[in-house]
Design a protein around this motif. Structure first.
Motif, PDB file in Angstrom:
ATOM      1  N   PRO A 165      24.399   7.079  22.266  1.00  0.00           N
ATOM      2  CA  PRO A 165      23.878   5.975  21.459  1.00  0.00           C
ATOM      3  C   PRO A 165      24.051   6.242  19.971  1.00  0.00           C
ATOM      4  N   TYR A 188      21.780  -1.213  16.776  1.00  0.00           N
ATOM      5  CA  TYR A 188      22.012  -0.126  17.719  1.00  0.00           C
ATOM      6  C   TYR A 188      23.329  -0.362  18.456  1.00  0.00           C
ATOM      7  N   GLN A 214      29.984  -0.538  21.466  1.00  0.00           N
ATOM      8  CA  GLN A 214      29.384  -1.745  22.030  1.00  0.00           C
ATOM      9  C   GLN A 214      28.018  -1.975  21.390  1.00  0.00           C
ATOM     10  N   SER A 215      27.870  -3.098  20.693  1.00  0.00           N
ATOM     11  CA  SER A 215      26.606  -3.390  20.032  1.00  0.00           C
ATOM     12  C   SER A 215      25.515  -3.676  21.052  1.00  0.00           C
ATOM     13  N   LEU A 216      24.323  -3.151  20.797  1.00  0.00           N
ATOM     14  CA  LEU A 216      23.153  -3.420  21.627  1.00  0.00           C
ATOM     15  C   LEU A 216      22.153  -4.317  20.897  1.00  0.00           C
ATOM     16  N   SER A 217      22.574  -4.831  19.722  1.00  0.00           N
ATOM     17  CA  SER A 217      21.676  -5.632  18.893  1.00  0.00           C
ATOM     18  C   SER A 217      22.243  -7.011  18.573  1.00  0.00           C
ATOM     19  N   SER A 221      30.880  -5.871  18.094  1.00  0.00           N
ATOM     20  CA  SER A 221      31.367  -4.711  18.838  1.00  0.00           C
ATOM     21  C   SER A 221      32.785  -4.421  18.379  1.00  0.00           C
TER      22      SER A 221
END
Length: 270
Positions: A165, A188, A214-217, A221
């Motif tokens: 992460p 994130y 890969q964007s988590l927010s 990406s």
């Protein structure tokens, strides 16, 4: 002939003329990666630098410059890697008599790998910073941490991966029409990097480097891929043909989602 090569950066150690020029070609098969790192263990820096320069005159007037470096440090518990990748291009307009910069990008990254008990496995911390005059951003940066391991080791092939992460930050140009709150974005991400190397012959290798963030927010990406074929010319100097592809899922306004770069450069290993 519209385009021609005026200058290629060539660095050859004097000692290479006194011996077989292929005698010290350990990077391409005579020694494994681990043996190379052991050979240079404790050295301040070792690795390779890459240089390309093209000057075109005639119907098309342009100047292009590319500089890239891949440097290592290998100590008892830490192995560090530093990268720099820069591209500069200026085109001259005969009609207006003006010269315009059409490409200006600088990318730097650093990764520290803490060695664990399992061979070719480590915990890593990674960071990068990029300024691209034509991306619509003032800068963008990433920091990530996680675990790295060699997932395949064969006679001619090896594949390493890093996964973990991280955080992503981008700051838009001052001229951007976005609000002040939207100009500075932080989110994130999950970072995955893969390095595949295949020995084609004793003096030639194929490299495939791939990184995915890969964007988590809900932000953009990113993907970056470099496909390269590297072959020794003489001594510590090699010729590299490379294709680089970059993808951004949510580019700045009026920008494309992807760009690519095809290059032929000289590489000097030390």
């Amino acid at each position: 002939m519209r385009n021609y090569l005026l200058l290629l950066f060539l660095m050859i150690s004097c000692s290479s003329w006194a011996v077989d020029p292929f005698e010290d070609f350990h990077e391409y098969g005579q020694l494994s990666d681990e043996e190379i790192h052991q050979l240079h263990q404790g050295d301040l820096l070792y690795g390779d630098t890459e240089f390309g320069f093209i000057l075109s005159r005639g119907n098309t007037n342009s100047t292009s410059f590319k500089l890239k470096g891949n440097l290592y440090q290998d100590f008892e518990t830490w192995r560090n890697q530093f990268k720099i990748d820069s591209l500069y291009k200026r085109d001259h307009n005969d009609d207006t008599g003006q010269s315009d910069v059409t490409a200006n990008r600088v990318f730097v990254s650093a990764q520290g790998n803490y060695k664990v008990g399992v061979k070719n496995s480590s915990f890593f911390i990674y960071g990068d910073y990029e300024e691209d005059q034509f991306s619509g951003l003032d800068f963008k940066s990433t920091i990530a941490t996680g675990y790295g391991a060699r997932v395949y080791q064969g006679v001619k092939n090896k594949v390493d991966i890093d996964i973990g992460p991280g955080l992503y930050r981008s700051v838009a140009d001052e001229d951007s029409e976005q609000s002040e709150a939207d100009k500075d974005k932080v989110g994130y991400l999950l970072r995955l990097a893969m390095q595949w190397e295949r020995l084609v012959s004793e003096r030639t290798r194929f490299n495939q480097d791939l990184s995915i963030e890969q964007s988590l927010s809900g932000l953009n990406s990113r993907l970056k891929s470099e496909t390269a074929l590297i072959s020794q010319v003489i001594g510590a100097v090699s010729l590299k043909f490379a294709y680089v592809y970059r993808y951004n899922s949510k580019p700045e306004e009026s920008k494309l989602k992807f760009d690519s770069e095809l290059s032929a450069t000289l590489v000097y290993s030390f």
